[in-house]
Scaffold this active site. Structure first.
Site, PDB file in Angstrom:
ATOM      1  N   GLU A  81       1.740  -1.105  -0.381  1.00  7.87           N
ATOM      2  CA  GLU A  81       1.594  -0.181  -1.512  1.00  7.87           C
ATOM      3  C   GLU A  81       1.282  -0.976  -2.776  1.00  7.87           C
ATOM      4  OE1 GLU A  81       4.143   3.558  -2.784  1.00  7.87           O
ATOM      5  OE2 GLU A  81       5.043   1.739  -3.613  1.00  7.87           O
ATOM      6  N   GLY A 127      -6.909 -13.139  -9.025  1.00  5.98           N
ATOM      7  CA  GLY A 127      -8.283 -13.636  -9.072  1.00  5.98           C
ATOM      8  C   GLY A 127      -9.196 -12.684  -9.826  1.00  5.98           C
ATOM      9  N   ARG A 185       2.462  -4.809  -7.649  1.00  8.73           N
ATOM     10  CA  ARG A 185       2.415  -4.044  -8.895  1.00  8.73           C
ATOM     11  C   ARG A 185       1.395  -4.662  -9.827  1.00  8.73           C
ATOM     12  NH1 ARG A 185       8.085  -3.313 -10.830  1.00  8.73           N
ATOM     13  NH2 ARG A 185       8.060  -1.882  -9.071  1.00  8.73           N
TER      14      ARG A 185
END
Length: 206
Positions: A137, A23, A75
């Protein structure tokens, strides 16, 4: 241990965070600005990898959620090194999760040559039993860093973490070459971005 029950909230977190991070990219595109985000991926760590990490670090099964911070992993891949820090700054200003740890492996690369910026967050997930706060993470890196890290990960898997010395030295040289590429591209960043804007404008009018 019921892995399906344990991992379900992490899958939910990955799906929600992917939508939120994508987004951010869309908002930049709609505002005709350069997006620091090239693309976003996410995954829940495979059960085998979780167990291997727990065994390697002597983590008891009842402490896995507390001790392993990357069960949920996102990621964010960027074009330029400067974009990485722009993304980190944006993450710091969000109020839908808390950053609990940062690891800058760009200014302080790993011995292997690995470079990336890791952000550990505490993210609230709504479950049928109420709110559950879990850690995830987020790795932020350039396209060149991602190319290197993906190949290094494959080699680590092939050699069970014991990569032959001659390949290790080649990997380190490749890591430096990748970083040199990033630095050179950063020097002509404005030219690249202007070319991309012209190309996008041309596409939009066709």
């Amino acid at each position: 241990m019921n892995w399906e029950i344990l991992l379900a909230p992490y899958r939910q977190a990955v799906n929600e965070l992917k939508v939120k991070l994508k987004g951010m990219r869309s908002q930049f595109e709609h505002e005709s600005q350069h997006s620091p985000i090239e693309f976003v991926t996410g995954r829940v760590k495979p059960i085998r990898s979780i167990m291997e990490k727990a065994n390697r670090k002597n983590i008891p099964s009842n402490q896995i959620e507390n001790e392993i911070q990357d069960i949920a992993g996102l990621r964010v891949v960027c074009q330029f090194v400067g974009d990485i820090y722009s993304v980190v700054d944006m993450l710091k200003h969000r109020n839908d999760f808390n950053i609990i740890e940062e690891k800058d492996y760009i200014t302080r690369k790993k011995e292997s040559g690995y470079r990336s910026y890791h952000v550990i967050i505490e993210y609230p997930v709504e479950t049928i039993h109420g709110e559950k706060k879990l850690t995830a993470e987020i790795q932020i890196r350039t396209l060149a860093m991602n190319f290197w890290a993906t190949n290094e990960h494959s080699l680590n898997y092939k050699y069970s973490g014991q990569i032959p010395r001659n390949i290790e030295s080649r990997l380190r040289r490749a890591a430096e070459a990748a970083f040199q590429l990033d630095e050179e591209m950063s020097k002509i960043r404005s030219e690249i971005q202007e070319a991309q804007r012209i190309f996008k404008k041309k596409q939009d009018t066709n």
